[in-house]
Design a protein around this motif. Sequence first.
Motif, mmCIF file in Angstrom:
data_model
loop_
_atom_site.group_PDB
_atom_site.id
_atom_site.type_symbol
_atom_site.label_atom_id
_atom_site.label_comp_id
_atom_site.label_asym_id
_atom_site.label_seq_id
_atom_site.Cartn_x
_atom_site.Cartn_y
_atom_site.Cartn_z
ATOM 1 N N GLU A 239 -2.815 12.663 10.240
ATOM 2 C CA GLU A 239 -1.985 13.869 10.094
ATOM 3 C C GLU A 239 -2.228 14.531 8.741
ATOM 4 O OE1 GLU A 239 -0.042 15.464 12.332
ATOM 5 O OE2 GLU A 239 -1.059 13.989 13.605
ATOM 6 N N TRP A 240 -2.296 13.696 7.728
ATOM 7 C CA TRP A 240 -2.514 14.213 6.367
ATOM 8 C C TRP A 240 -3.871 14.942 6.274
ATOM 9 C CZ3 TRP A 240 -6.039 12.443 2.452
ATOM 10 C CH2 TRP A 240 -5.828 13.024 1.198
ATOM 11 N N LEU A 241 -4.885 14.327 6.870
ATOM 12 C CA LEU A 241 -6.223 14.947 6.829
ATOM 13 C C LEU A 241 -6.219 16.293 7.551
ATOM 14 C CD1 LEU A 241 -8.692 11.937 7.327
ATOM 15 C CD2 LEU A 241 -8.551 13.464 5.349
ATOM 16 N N LYS A 242 -5.490 16.356 8.669
ATOM 17 C CA LYS A 242 -5.422 17.631 9.412
ATOM 18 C C LYS A 242 -4.792 18.704 8.518
ATOM 19 C CE LYS A 242 -4.904 15.772 14.003
ATOM 20 N NZ LYS A 242 -3.793 15.174 14.721
ATOM 21 N N ASP A 243 -3.742 18.307 7.791
ATOM 22 C CA ASP A 243 -3.076 19.284 6.923
ATOM 23 C C ASP A 243 -4.009 19.720 5.787
ATOM 24 O OD1 ASP A 243 -0.656 20.762 6.601
ATOM 25 O OD2 ASP A 243 -0.346 19.649 4.735
ATOM 26 N N TRP B 51 4.360 14.238 1.370
ATOM 27 C CA TRP B 51 3.519 13.308 2.142
ATOM 28 C C TRP B 51 3.829 11.863 1.775
ATOM 29 C CZ3 TRP B 51 1.446 14.209 6.538
ATOM 30 C CH2 TRP B 51 1.043 15.496 6.873
ATOM 31 N N LYS B 52 4.120 11.663 0.493
ATOM 32 C CA LYS B 52 4.454 10.303 0.050
ATOM 33 C C LYS B 52 5.720 9.827 0.772
ATOM 34 C CE LYS B 52 6.657 8.395 -3.690
ATOM 35 N NZ LYS B 52 7.250 8.543 -4.983
ATOM 36 N N ASN B 53 6.701 10.696 0.880
ATOM 37 C CA ASN B 53 7.938 10.307 1.567
ATOM 38 C C ASN B 53 7.668 9.918 3.013
ATOM 39 O OD1 ASN B 53 9.437 10.684 -0.685
ATOM 40 N ND2 ASN B 53 9.992 12.811 -0.193
ATOM 41 N N ILE B 54 6.759 10.636 3.646
ATOM 42 C CA ILE B 54 6.431 10.303 5.041
ATOM 43 C C ILE B 54 5.708 8.948 5.092
ATOM 44 C CG2 ILE B 54 5.109 11.040 7.086
ATOM 45 C CD1 ILE B 54 5.551 13.961 6.054
ATOM 46 N N ALA B 55 4.805 8.742 4.139
ATOM 47 C CA ALA B 55 4.031 7.487 4.113
ATOM 48 C C ALA B 55 4.942 6.269 3.975
ATOM 49 C CB ALA B 55 3.025 7.523 2.965
ATOM 50 N N MET B 56 6.091 6.468 3.287
ATOM 51 C CA MET B 56 7.009 5.350 3.036
ATOM 52 C C MET B 56 7.556 4.735 4.333
ATOM 53 S SD MET B 56 7.094 4.596 -0.038
ATOM 54 C CE MET B 56 6.091 5.304 -1.303
ATOM 55 N N ARG B 57 7.431 5.484 5.443
ATOM 56 C CA ARG B 57 7.990 4.968 6.709
ATOM 57 C C ARG B 57 7.009 4.042 7.429
ATOM 58 N NH1 ARG B 57 8.956 10.850 8.609
ATOM 59 N NH2 ARG B 57 10.268 11.574 6.927
ATOM 60 N N ALA B 58 5.753 4.057 7.023
ATOM 61 C CA ALA B 58 4.744 3.266 7.755
ATOM 62 C C ALA B 58 5.009 1.770 7.613
ATOM 63 C CB ALA B 58 3.351 3.604 7.237
ATOM 64 N N LYS B 59 4.898 1.057 8.725
ATOM 65 C CA LYS B 59 5.131 -0.397 8.693
ATOM 66 C C LYS B 59 3.917 -1.188 9.159
ATOM 67 C CE LYS B 59 10.131 -0.483 9.148
ATOM 68 N NZ LYS B 59 10.328 0.972 9.240
ATOM 69 N N THR B 60 2.973 -0.513 9.798
ATOM 70 C CA THR B 60 1.801 -1.225 10.324
ATOM 71 C C THR B 60 0.538 -0.484 9.906
ATOM 72 O OG1 THR B 60 1.772 0.078 12.352
ATOM 73 C CG2 THR B 60 3.090 -1.963 12.400
ATOM 74 N N MET C 136 0.807 -1.217 0.000
ATOM 75 C CA MET C 136 0.000 0.000 0.000
ATOM 76 C C MET C 136 0.840 1.267 0.000
ATOM 77 S SD MET C 136 -3.152 -0.184 -0.501
ATOM 78 C CE MET C 136 -3.743 1.417 -0.031
ATOM 79 N N ARG C 137 2.117 1.151 0.435
ATOM 80 C CA ARG C 137 2.952 2.361 0.417
ATOM 81 C C ARG C 137 3.047 2.902 -1.009
ATOM 82 N NH1 ARG C 137 6.521 -0.083 4.722
ATOM 83 N NH2 ARG C 137 7.725 -0.974 3.030
ATOM 84 N N ALA C 138 3.202 1.991 -1.985
ATOM 85 C CA ALA C 138 3.276 2.438 -3.384
ATOM 86 C C ALA C 138 1.911 2.962 -3.843
ATOM 87 C CB ALA C 138 3.721 1.277 -4.265
ATOM 88 N N GLN C 139 0.864 2.269 -3.417
ATOM 89 C CA GLN C 139 -0.473 2.683 -3.858
ATOM 90 C C GLN C 139 -0.858 4.042 -3.251
ATOM 91 O OE1 GLN C 139 -2.050 0.858 -6.212
ATOM 92 N NE2 GLN C 139 -0.159 -0.299 -6.093
ATOM 93 N N LEU C 140 -0.378 4.272 -2.021
ATOM 94 C CA LEU C 140 -0.721 5.527 -1.334
ATOM 95 C C LEU C 140 -0.337 6.747 -2.162
ATOM 96 C CD1 LEU C 140 -0.027 5.174 2.453
ATOM 97 C CD2 LEU C 140 -1.556 6.842 1.439
ATOM 98 N N ALA C 141 0.831 6.641 -2.802
ATOM 99 C CA ALA C 141 1.280 7.765 -3.620
ATOM 100 C C ALA C 141 0.243 8.068 -4.704
ATOM 101 C CB ALA C 141 2.625 7.429 -4.259
ATOM 102 N N TYR C 142 -0.356 7.010 -5.250
ATOM 103 C CA TYR C 142 -1.379 7.237 -6.280
ATOM 104 C C TYR C 142 -2.643 7.853 -5.678
ATOM 105 C CZ TYR C 142 1.521 4.185 -9.164
ATOM 106 O OH TYR C 142 2.556 3.639 -9.850
ATOM 107 N N TYR C 143 -3.027 7.376 -4.497
ATOM 108 C CA TYR C 143 -4.234 7.919 -3.875
ATOM 109 C C TYR C 143 -4.089 9.407 -3.533
ATOM 110 C CZ TYR C 143 -6.658 3.407 -3.287
ATOM 111 O OH TYR C 143 -7.320 2.227 -3.508
ATOM 112 N N LEU C 144 -2.840 9.833 -3.299
ATOM 113 C CA LEU C 144 -2.624 11.239 -2.927
ATOM 114 C C LEU C 144 -2.393 12.131 -4.145
ATOM 115 C CD1 LEU C 144 -0.276 10.995 0.210
ATOM 116 C CD2 LEU C 144 -2.746 10.791 0.076
ATOM 117 N N ARG C 145 -2.289 11.518 -5.314
ATOM 118 C CA ARG C 145 -1.985 12.277 -6.542
ATOM 119 C C ARG C 145 -2.913 13.488 -6.673
ATOM 120 N NH1 ARG C 145 -1.101 8.157 -11.535
ATOM 121 N NH2 ARG C 145 -3.233 7.648 -10.975
#
Length: 382
Positions: A371-375, A352-361, A335-344
């Motif tokens: 955090e993203w929604l707040k921004d 934001w994509k760079n931050i998402a890349m750190r998620a493991k769970t 999903m880390r790769a897919q997330l970048a598409y969802y945020l396009r």
Amino acid sequence: MDIDACFVSDNVSDQPESLIHPLAIGSLVVPNNLALAPMAGTSDTVYRAICREMGAGLVVTELVSARGICYDPALKRSWRYLEIMPEAERPVAIQLFGADPDDFYRAIQLIHQHPILRQCDLIDLNMGCPVPKVVRGGEGSALMKDPPLAGRIIEASVRALAEVAAAGADTGPFSGSGSAAAIKPLTVKFRKGWDDQSVNAPAFARLCQEAGAAAVTIHARTRDQFYSGKADWSIITAVKQAVTIPVYGNGDIINATSARQMLQETGVDGLMIGRAAQGNPWIFQEITAELANLPKNGPRPFFGKPTPQARAAMVLRHLRGLAVRVGERTAVAEMRAQLAYYLRGTPQAAQWKNIAMRAKTVVEVEAFLDEWLKDMQRLAVN
Ligand SMILES: Cc1cc2nc3c(=O)[nH]c(=O)nc-3n(C[C@H](O)[C@H](O)[C@H](O)COP(=O)(O)O)c2cc1C
């Protein structure tokens, strides 16, 4: 916009003037002529089910090796790629690649011995993949350089489908004749040609038809182009004119405007959408809302740009669905790769994509989305 408000009914108009309409592919009638393209790493079973709800009339698994299936008759290693959720995504096609007619014959038999996989509605053959390790083995788009072999592969596959239907190993079509003995259709996806010096898509489409294919998809680029350069829609027109079976056009459909243009310019029967659907299942809703003659009193999809809330909810649905199937670790990694598409298309998507890349769970992805929604709220994005 909440996700439930996005579902698109399969009940599109069957009026001939509607650009979006049901399509007969051999013994199968798909609810509409929009398809999600097979995309390795993107078109997983959860995402396909989401796209069906959003209005895709047909979805296709990513390419799966026919030989790999033969070497793994219990379908354990291939399951990750072959898995379908019949209740959620039919009509669904399983896409196979390879270079040996016997492999395809056997793989189709094995698929139809499996209680879940036998419920697929179509078998699609990949004759367009450009990846070096695939074409080196004479597979994928390399078959466009060897039409006689491509023909033998199609014939072997059609023979396998006829035999599984005769043996009752078929489950009957999604719709259409309603007869369990109806032979499941076989389709072929290929390109404009190998390179500009060997454009042969119209003749190749004729060969597919003569060998028994019930429909074809033409990706309007050569193998040499991979995924770059403009798709040449004139080749789609030429393929449509070369055959009588339905043709899906593919390449550079990015929104309702380009969808309309391809249908009107090429006269093609259906549209297959690839990269523009990555992280954007709403594209099917957009095209349906703009191009379909929907029943006046029936449900109508609302279309507007998805809100940040809708994007976040879709990411979580996709992620949680994957986690149940492949485990949390793999699901989050994918999903880390897919997330970048969802945020396009949203502000500061790259950061934001760079931050998402750190998620493991899953919990970390949830925290990221909060955090993203707040921004997005702070920036008044809606
Ligand atoms: C990441 C990715 C994976 C793909 N995987 C497959 C595949 O498994 N099988 C296939 O036939 N085509 C595959 N394709 C090609 C697409 O199905 C489609 O033909 C191509 O992207 C052109 O359509 P588009 O311009 O709408 O993206 C893939 C494309 C991408 C970008």
